[in-house]
Write a protein that holds these residues in place. Structure first.
Motif, PDB file in Angstrom:
ATOM      1  N   GLU A  95       0.829  -1.212   0.000  1.00 50.70           N
ATOM      2  CA  GLU A  95       0.000   0.000   0.000  1.00 50.70           C
ATOM      3  C   GLU A  95       0.858   1.255   0.000  1.00 50.70           C
ATOM      4  OE1 GLU A  95      -2.559  -0.309   3.318  1.00 50.70           O
ATOM      5  OE2 GLU A  95      -3.972  -1.699   2.358  1.00 50.70           O
ATOM      6  N   LYS A  96       1.933   1.239   0.769  1.00 54.33           N
ATOM      7  CA  LYS A  96       2.831   2.392   0.784  1.00 54.33           C
ATOM      8  C   LYS A  96       3.513   2.587  -0.555  1.00 54.33           C
ATOM      9  CE  LYS A  96       3.827   2.382   5.750  1.00 54.33           C
ATOM     10  NZ  LYS A  96       4.886   2.268   6.797  1.00 54.33           N
ATOM     11  N   LEU A  97       3.922   1.469  -1.189  1.00 53.06           N
ATOM     12  CA  LEU A  97       4.556   1.583  -2.505  1.00 53.06           C
ATOM     13  C   LEU A  97       3.581   2.104  -3.554  1.00 53.06           C
ATOM     14  CD1 LEU A  97       6.660  -1.731  -2.595  1.00 53.06           C
ATOM     15  CD2 LEU A  97       7.503   0.601  -2.254  1.00 53.06           C
ATOM     16  N   ASP A  98       2.333   1.624  -3.495  1.00 49.94           N
ATOM     17  CA  ASP A  98       1.326   2.116  -4.444  1.00 49.94           C
ATOM     18  C   ASP A  98       1.064   3.602  -4.247  1.00 49.94           C
ATOM     19  OD1 ASP A  98       1.124  -0.412  -5.441  1.00 49.94           O
ATOM     20  OD2 ASP A  98      -0.672  -0.952  -4.298  1.00 49.94           O
ATOM     21  N   GLN A  99       1.041   4.032  -3.007  1.00 49.24           N
ATOM     22  CA  GLN A  99       0.811   5.443  -2.735  1.00 49.24           C
ATOM     23  C   GLN A  99       1.960   6.299  -3.258  1.00 49.24           C
ATOM     24  OE1 GLN A  99       0.375   6.354   1.411  1.00 49.24           O
ATOM     25  NE2 GLN A  99      -0.477   8.372   1.040  1.00 49.24           N
ATOM     26  N   ALA A 104       4.058   9.866  -7.521  1.00 46.93           N
ATOM     27  CA  ALA A 104       5.134  10.140  -8.478  1.00 46.93           C
ATOM     28  C   ALA A 104       4.596  10.548  -9.843  1.00 46.93           C
ATOM     29  CB  ALA A 104       6.026   8.922  -8.618  1.00 46.93           C
ATOM     30  N   LYS A 105       3.354  10.101 -10.157  1.00 46.22           N
ATOM     31  CA  LYS A 105       2.772  10.487 -11.443  1.00 46.22           C
ATOM     32  C   LYS A 105       2.482  11.970 -11.509  1.00 46.22           C
ATOM     33  CE  LYS A 105       0.489   6.061 -12.371  1.00 46.22           C
ATOM     34  NZ  LYS A 105      -0.826   5.405 -12.620  1.00 46.22           N
ATOM     35  N   PHE A 106       2.170  12.566 -10.370  1.00 46.37           N
ATOM     36  CA  PHE A 106       1.730  13.958 -10.346  1.00 46.37           C
ATOM     37  C   PHE A 106       2.702  14.821  -9.550  1.00 46.37           C
ATOM     38  CE2 PHE A 106      -2.000  11.086  -9.787  1.00 46.37           C
ATOM     39  CZ  PHE A 106      -2.338  11.037 -11.127  1.00 46.37           C
ATOM     40  N   HIS A 107       3.965  14.472  -9.623  1.00 45.71           N
ATOM     41  CA  HIS A 107       4.938  15.244  -8.846  1.00 45.71           C
ATOM     42  C   HIS A 107       5.089  16.651  -9.378  1.00 45.71           C
ATOM     43  CE1 HIS A 107       7.310  13.810 -12.283  1.00 45.71           C
ATOM     44  NE2 HIS A 107       8.134  14.812 -12.049  1.00 45.71           N
ATOM     45  N   ASN A 108       4.858  16.838 -10.696  1.00 43.30           N
ATOM     46  CA  ASN A 108       4.986  18.171 -11.284  1.00 43.30           C
ATOM     47  C   ASN A 108       3.597  18.716 -11.540  1.00 43.30           C
ATOM     48  OD1 ASN A 108       5.711  20.486 -12.543  1.00 43.30           O
ATOM     49  ND2 ASN A 108       6.944  19.520 -14.143  1.00 43.30           N
ATOM     50  N   LYS A 109       3.113  19.570 -10.647  1.00 39.66           N
ATOM     51  CA  LYS A 109       1.775  20.131 -10.792  1.00 39.66           C
ATOM     52  C   LYS A 109       1.710  21.177 -11.890  1.00 39.66           C
ATOM     53  CE  LYS A 109       0.570  19.357  -5.961  1.00 39.66           C
ATOM     54  NZ  LYS A 109       0.103  19.974  -4.690  1.00 39.66           N
ATOM     55  N   ASN A 110       2.836  21.778 -12.263  1.00 40.64           N
ATOM     56  CA  ASN A 110       2.859  22.832 -13.274  1.00 40.64           C
ATOM     57  C   ASN A 110       3.359  22.275 -14.604  1.00 40.64           C
ATOM     58  OD1 ASN A 110       2.017  24.776 -11.402  1.00 40.64           O
ATOM     59  ND2 ASN A 110       4.117  25.075 -10.706  1.00 40.64           N
ATOM     60  N   ILE A 111       2.833  21.120 -14.985  1.00 42.85           N
ATOM     61  CA  ILE A 111       3.316  20.494 -16.213  1.00 42.85           C
ATOM     62  C   ILE A 111       2.976  21.330 -17.438  1.00 42.85           C
ATOM     63  CG2 ILE A 111       1.236  19.081 -16.401  1.00 42.85           C
ATOM     64  CD1 ILE A 111       2.967  16.907 -17.650  1.00 42.85           C
ATOM     65  N   VAL A 112       1.810  21.996 -17.412  1.00 45.51           N
ATOM     66  CA  VAL A 112       1.433  22.833 -18.552  1.00 45.51           C
ATOM     67  C   VAL A 112       2.405  23.991 -18.706  1.00 45.51           C
ATOM     68  CG1 VAL A 112      -0.391  24.280 -19.511  1.00 45.51           C
ATOM     69  CG2 VAL A 112      -0.981  22.177 -18.314  1.00 45.51           C
ATOM     70  N   GLN A 113       2.717  24.633 -17.580  1.00 44.87           N
ATOM     71  CA  GLN A 113       3.648  25.756 -17.636  1.00 44.87           C
ATOM     72  C   GLN A 113       5.027  25.290 -18.085  1.00 44.87           C
ATOM     73  OE1 GLN A 113       3.983  27.817 -13.924  1.00 44.87           O
ATOM     74  NE2 GLN A 113       5.347  29.369 -14.726  1.00 44.87           N
ATOM     75  N   ARG A 114       5.442  24.098 -17.631  1.00 48.98           N
ATOM     76  CA  ARG A 114       6.754  23.587 -18.032  1.00 48.98           C
ATOM     77  C   ARG A 114       6.790  23.305 -19.523  1.00 48.98           C
ATOM     78  NH1 ARG A 114       8.773  18.614 -18.819  1.00 48.98           N
ATOM     79  NH2 ARG A 114       6.855  17.644 -18.101  1.00 48.98           N
ATOM     80  N   LEU A 115       5.710  22.687 -20.038  1.00 48.14           N
ATOM     81  CA  LEU A 115       5.680  22.387 -21.463  1.00 48.14           C
ATOM     82  C   LEU A 115       5.649  23.660 -22.300  1.00 48.14           C
ATOM     83  CD1 LEU A 115       3.209  19.373 -21.489  1.00 48.14           C
ATOM     84  CD2 LEU A 115       5.656  19.306 -21.922  1.00 48.14           C
TER      85      LEU A 115
END
Length: 411
Positions: A95-99, A104-115
């Motif tokens: 459960e901890k590994l899944d969390q 890790a999928k959403f570590h970068n909240k500003n992906i639009v700005q980065r792109l």
């Protein structure tokens, strides 16, 4: 003794009632306070004190076997308890590994700005019709890739194969971020933004060749003449119909106007560059792709655009008006009814001018207009539910569609 007793008796009664009450209270508190102190013979002794044994040795003798029993394998001869404990431990670790993996999928909240920082000359057009129309629009310049989730519609896939555009399978969350949570229909196109040309004025109309002359502003402020074909309609539309948008800031309104204009037969759109919403992917999505199919220009100097178009090309500017058109001096003799617009494009080239819902068209542009028109309000005649009407105007896109339809209607 008797004298002394009487003296004490008198002194006691000489004391006031408040003093007597205090004396009783003090006596009662003293007796009740003492009873909470245990006497020496009633003190509860600890068990190790009763046995004259050290506290540590007493706990060790009494409870050490409990821990030893847990470690004793004889208590779990088949290893069921150990297997159950190990399974619970593995489940907790998983459960901890899944969390962590999910975060890790959403570590970068500003992906639009980065792109966008990585690709400052690109934007993401989304929606099935908008993407397909953008692929058909040569004004986009180039397309980088198509991002999709699931499957790509057949007509878009065929166009992608013809243009040899890269495709990339992504999850929905990335599409949501790239489109700012718009209705993307599981597809987005990474492409060059639209850059409308700067228009100087409108020139002559050649009815025979069904084309008009548009003078664009060059780099050295030179007027560059270009030919723009228009759609003719026998009996009701011999001349072109243009649309001028003045300071409309809502991209959804602009998208709806563009969609209605393309559907009803407007030939081109001119927008004020200042205080007007840019042609973003939101506009393209709201227009259902019509943004890619209709010629659009920017006017940096709208006053010159009005004046030169009237003088050099003979264009007629009809401005929509909010409120009572008879209250302004410059509207005297220039007011038209909605039905007066019928067949207007059969006689002359026309530009319909519309403004935002709150202020309407700017005064300096209205003073340079040829005619004014207002859609009559009939709600107060049928629904007198309040002294002042709650809904007293139409959405600018709806009003524009009604005026366009009346202009293109035969007499």
């Amino acid at each position: 003794m008797t004298f002394l007793g009487n003296t004490v008796f008198k002194r006691y009664f000489a004391v006031g009632p408040s003093a007597q009450q205090a004396l009783r209270t003090r006596t009662k508190k003293s007796s009740s306070f003492d009873k909470f102190f245990p006497k020496q013979g009633n003190v509860r002794r600890k068990q190790w004190e009763t046995l004259n044994e050290d506290k540590a040795s007493w706990f060790k003798r009494k409870y050490a076997h409990v821990h030893a029993r847990e470690q004793d394998h004889a208590a779990d001869p088949y290893g069921k308890k150990k297997a159950h404990v190990d399974k619970l431990r593995e489940v907790k670790i998983q459960e901890k590994l899944d969390q962590k993996r999910h975060k890790a999928k959403f570590h970068n909240k500003n992906i639009v700005q980065r792109l966008m920082n990585d690709n400052p000359i690109l934007e993401y057009v989304y929606g099935t019709n908008s993407v397909y129309a953008a692929l058909l629009n040569p004004g986009r310049g180039f397309h980088s890739r198509v991002l999709y989730h699931g499957t790509i519609p057949g007509k878009i896939l065929q166009k992608i194969d013809e243009m040899k555009i890269t495709t990339e399978l992504v999850d929905k969350h990335k599409l949501n971020l790239l489109t700012n949570y718009g209705v993307h229909n599981n597809i987005a196109l990474e492409t060059k933004p639209l850059l409308p040309a700067e228009i100087a004025y409108l020139g002559d109309v050649d009815v025979a060749s069904v084309a008009l002359t548009v003078y664009e502003l060059g780099f050295n402020n030179e007027d560059i003449a270009n030919t723009l074909p228009y759609r003719a309609r026998a009996g009701s539309k011999n001349f072109p119909l243009g649309l001028y948008l003045d300071e409309i800031t809502d991209p959804h309104n602009i998208g709806a106007i563009v969609r209605s204009a393309y559907f009803l037969g407007v030939d081109f759109i001119v927008m004020s560059r200042k205080n007007c919403s840019p042609l973003t992917p939101v506009v393209s999505k709201t227009s259902s792709g019509a943004l890619e199919l209709l010629p659009i220009f920017y006017a940096d100097k709208p006053l010159e655009f009005f004046t030169k178009s009237q003088e050099m090309g003979g264009w007629t500017f009809i401005t929509s008006h909010l409120g009572n058109v008879t209250t302004e001096k410059y509207t005297t003799g220039k007011t038209l009814g909605v039905h007066d617009l019928h067949g207007m494009c059969a006689e002359r080239p026309v530009v319909l001018v519309v403004g935002n819902e709150s202020q309407g068209v700017r005064t300096n542009l209205k003073m340079r207009s040829d005619f004014f028109v207002e859609i009559p309000f009939a709600g107060s005649e049928t629904h007198n539910c309040s002294p002042e009407p709650i809904v007293d105007s139409l959405n600018v896109s709806v009003a524009t569609a009604l005026l366009i339809d009346n202009i293109l209607t035969c007499k």
